[in-house]
Design an enzyme around this catalytic site. Structure first.
Site, PDB file in Angstrom:
ATOM      1  CG  HIS A  79      -2.162  -0.965   0.957  1.00  0.00           C
ATOM      2  ND1 HIS A  79      -2.269  -2.160   1.424  1.00  0.00           N
ATOM      3  CD2 HIS A  79      -3.157  -0.794  -0.039  1.00  0.00           C
ATOM      4  CE1 HIS A  79      -3.124  -2.783   0.893  1.00  0.00           C
ATOM      5  NE2 HIS A  79      -3.899  -2.112  -0.146  1.00  0.00           N
ATOM      6  NE  ARG A  82      -6.069   0.510  -2.431  1.00  0.00           N
ATOM      7  CZ  ARG A  82      -5.364   0.564  -3.599  1.00  0.00           C
ATOM      8  NH1 ARG A  82      -5.327   1.979  -4.135  1.00  0.00           N
ATOM      9  NH2 ARG A  82      -5.102  -0.506  -4.392  1.00  0.00           N
ATOM     10  NE  ARG A 142     -10.698  -1.056  -0.278  1.00  0.00           N
ATOM     11  CZ  ARG A 142      -9.425  -1.536  -0.578  1.00  0.00           C
ATOM     12  NH1 ARG A 142      -8.943  -2.318  -1.232  1.00  0.00           N
ATOM     13  NH2 ARG A 142      -8.501  -0.761   0.155  1.00  0.00           N
ATOM     14  CD  GLU A 201      -9.493  -7.643  -1.859  1.00  0.00           C
ATOM     15  OE1 GLU A 201      -8.122  -7.215  -2.233  1.00  0.00           O
ATOM     16  OE2 GLU A 201     -10.107  -7.036  -1.040  1.00  0.00           O
ATOM     17  CG  ASP A 258      -5.083  -8.065  -1.050  1.00  0.00           C
ATOM     18  OD1 ASP A 258      -4.027  -8.451  -0.347  1.00  0.00           O
ATOM     19  OD2 ASP A 258      -5.724  -7.135  -0.869  1.00  0.00           O
ATOM     20  NE  ARG A 298      -0.875  -5.880  -1.490  1.00  0.00           N
ATOM     21  CZ  ARG A 298      -1.853  -5.220  -1.626  1.00  0.00           C
ATOM     22  NH1 ARG A 298      -3.066  -5.882  -1.250  1.00  0.00           N
ATOM     23  NH2 ARG A 298      -1.957  -4.042  -1.976  1.00  0.00           N
ATOM     24  CB  CYS A 330      -9.667  -1.856  -8.525  1.00  0.00           C
ATOM     25  SG  CYS A 330     -10.343  -3.098  -7.249  1.00  0.00           S
TER      26      CYS A 330
HETATM   27  C1  PEP Z   1      -6.236  -5.367  -4.532  1.00  0.00           C
HETATM   28  O1  PEP Z   1      -5.922  -6.236  -3.686  1.00  0.00           O
HETATM   29  O2  PEP Z   1      -5.863  -5.667  -5.797  1.00  0.00           O
HETATM   30  C2  PEP Z   1      -6.750  -4.212  -4.311  1.00  0.00           C
HETATM   31  C3  PEP Z   1      -7.079  -3.399  -5.150  1.00  0.00           C
HETATM   32  O3  PEP Z   1      -7.112  -3.902  -3.169  1.00  0.00           O
HETATM   33  P1  PEP Z   1      -5.758  -3.195  -2.190  1.00  0.00           P
HETATM   34  O4  PEP Z   1      -4.687  -3.025  -3.038  1.00  0.00           O
HETATM   35  O5  PEP Z   1      -6.140  -2.180  -1.414  1.00  0.00           O
HETATM   36  O6  PEP Z   1      -5.408  -4.276  -1.189  1.00  0.00           O
HETATM   37 MG    MG Z   2      -6.769  -5.944  -1.674  1.00  0.00          MG
END
Ligand code: PEP
Ligand code: MG
Length: 578
Positions: free
Chosen positions: A194, A301, A337, A438, A462, A472, A509
């Protein structure tokens, strides 16, 4: 004398080139840096540790004396607990043993204290459990002495700089804009952490996963952060510096060229139309979203509302933030979200029972947290519902693993609607509700899920992490984080098909939606909406506008029917689309 040039390869986290002076952030995590101590220096390292213990002890005694004078003997006794921890022979013995194995004192101490804190967290008795904070406090005091410096904060930055740090949390990154930060480079982190995603949103070039960059720079060094290639150069020679300035100029003019596509539709040469929407991490990004020609926000987000504070955001704060974004985005819609706290976005929330977990990505994250604490969830839902009366919004639940969670979340949504009806507060009765796909279990049961929702949005960041069992944010396994893995492409294909079969639109996304190498594959698979970082919209739009659906479908057919999967993938990777 010229300073020595050093080049480091890391993971590109946010595109662009930044050139400037280093601001070295030696935060608490500094102690996490593991340095090897050569055999002949071990004795000196142990003395360094013992000296820091002695210094910390005198500081504590001085504080105790002050408390004694101002508050009296009873209060001064409280400091005894700290001294006991400091003088604990087992802790000292274990740290000395680790140093003896060739580990630097900071790292050895940090690891041992971490173990002690963990064991305290398991104690049933609340009073004893809470003593872990005393241990952490004492640890920080010793570490400050070991490092021989006061901690510095991002807010100390006074002129344009490039931050070099062991790690930056999403909560640090979100506040970078105010802070004259032109770029950053960190030891740890992954492409879809993130921290990296927020840097993209703020248009700050960044390279992460550089392993040991903090040990190789000094405050004030000249640094180039090449967020396109994941390269960091310390004290470049004049020629390299000039090349990078030129490269920066070229990229700026390419961006200006691509900007001309802003108001043109995302449509293939044979008329197939898709939607390109944007991901945002806070409301200030809306300007960039509109500048780059997005047709809506596919992922808003909302975790930023919970960062850097000790209390919970009130309904009104949620409401004002969402209202601002949705009004600015009209006539387009905004998918809000619901909170995805947990994972690499840990926030204690001041709630009993919320502590840092051993496996945060598999823990009380996102919808799980909301279902456990419905009052937090309801506050957000009330604000979204109220905004739905004034702008075009949709709700999206994160981290859904199966239909039970959707039903439970919808029950709370329904209760919230009832409350608003009773209070005579208006909202959109037809508000659409979708989910992120996800988690592999959700992807594998997308056909069942699709019947319970209005839309699906694939969160590949995810989905890849959970399907391939690759953290990640961990740079050590970054090479295993493979969007082209057949399992990932198969899951995406089946989710899109399942959504379409149920008559629902399917978006993406996750960061995969902004990978130019994959645009045609996703078009060929029938993806309806690409939701990506605003910065990348023109590039993806250009690819879509230069190709035909027919071509994209042929590519997908070849990919999925190929006996030799790797050959097709390699070809895609070698011959990027325009
Ligand atoms: C994802 O997991 O691809 C996503 C868009 O959500 P985040 O990156 O906020 O976990
Ligand atoms: Mg995610």
């Amino acid at each position: 004398m010229d300073k020595k040039t050093n080049v480091f390869q890391g993971i590109p986290a946010s595109p662009g080139i930044a050139i400037g002076k280093v601001f070295l952030l030696e935060d608490e995590d500094f102690c996490l840096i593991h340095r090897e101590i050569p055999k002949d220096a071990i004795k000196k390292e142990i003395s360094r540790f013992k000296e820091s213990l002695a210094r910390t002890r005198s500081e504590m005694l001085a504080t105790q004396e002050k408390i004694h004078k101002t508050l009296g003997k009873e209060y001064a006794r409280l400091a005894d607990a700290y001294l006991l921890i400091l003088e604990d022979p087992i802790i000292t013995r274990d740290v000395v043993k680790r140093i003896g194995e060739g580990v630097n004192a900071e790292y050895a101490l940090f690891r041992i204290l971490e173990k002690v804190v963990r064991s305290f967290e398991k104690i049933d008795d609340e009073y004893f459990r809470e003593r872990k904070h005393d241990i952490q406090d004492v640890g920080k005091k010793i570490l400050n002495n070991l490092m021989g410096k006061e901690r510095r904060y991002l807010t100390d930055i006074e002129s344009e700089s490039i931050v070099v740090a062991h790690n930056l949390a999403p909560s640090d990154t979100i506040s970078l804009r105010e802070n004259l930060v032109k770029g950053f480079a960190t030891n740890i982190g992954g492409k879809t952490s993130h921290t990296a995603i927020i840097a993209q949103g703020l248009e700050i070039p960044a390279v992460v996963g550089l392993k040991n960059i903090t040990a190789n720079v000094k405050e004030g060094d000249t640094i180039i952060v090449d967020g396109n290639q994941g390269i960091v150069i310390i004290n470049p020679v004049q020629e390299i510096l000039e090349n990078y300035h030129r490269e920066h100029e070229i990229q700026q003019s390419q961006i200006r060229e691509l900007q001309k596509l802003r108001d043109l539709p995302a449509q293939t040469t044979d008329g197939h139309r898709v939607v390109i929407a944007a991901n945002i991490d806070n409301p200030t990004e809306v300007k960039s979203v509109l500048n780059h020609g997005a047709e809506g926000i596919g992922l808003y987000r909302t975790e930023f509302l919970y960062f850097n504070r000790n209390d919970l955001p009130a309904e009104e704060e949620h409401y004002q933030n969402y209202l601002h974004v949705t009004q600015k985005m009209l006539p387009y819609s905004v998918i809000i979200r619901t909170i995805d706290l947990g994972g690499d976005k840990f926030v204690p929330l001041g709630l009993e029972g919320i502590s840092e977990e051993d496996n945060p990505f598999l823990g009380l994250r996102a919808i799980r947290l909301c279902l456990k604490y419905p009052s937090i969830f309801k506050t957000q839902l009330r604000a979204i519902l109220r905004v739905s009366a004034e702008g075009r919004v949709k709700i999206m639940y994160p981290m859904i693993s199966g239909v039970e969670e959707i039903r439970a979340a919808n029950r709370i949504l329904e209760e919230t609607k009832q409350e608003l009806r009773r209070e005579g507060i208006k909202f959109d009765e037809n508000l659409e509700v979708g989910v992120m796909i996800e988690v592999p279990s959700a992807a594998l049961s997308a056909d069942i899920i699709a019947n319970e929702v209005d839309f699906l949005s694939i969160g590949t960041n995810d989905l890849i992490q959970y399907t391939l069992a690759v953290d990640r944010v961990n740079e050590n396994v970054a090479s295993l984080y493979e969007p082209f893995h057949p399992s990932i492409l198969r899951l995406i294909k089946s989710v899109i098909e399942a959504g379409h079969k149920a008559g629902k639109w399917v978006g993406m996304c996750g960061e995969m939606a902004s990978d130019p190498l994959l645009t045609l594959v996703l078009i060929g698979l029938g993806l309806n909406e690409f939701s990506i970082s605003p910065l990348l919209i023109p590039r993806i739009k250009k690819i879509i506008r230069s190709s035909s659906l027919l071509n994209a479908k042929a590519l997908v057919q070849e990919l999925f029917e190929s006996k030799n999967w790797e050959t097709v993938i390699n070809r895609i990777k070698k011959h990027p689309t325009p």
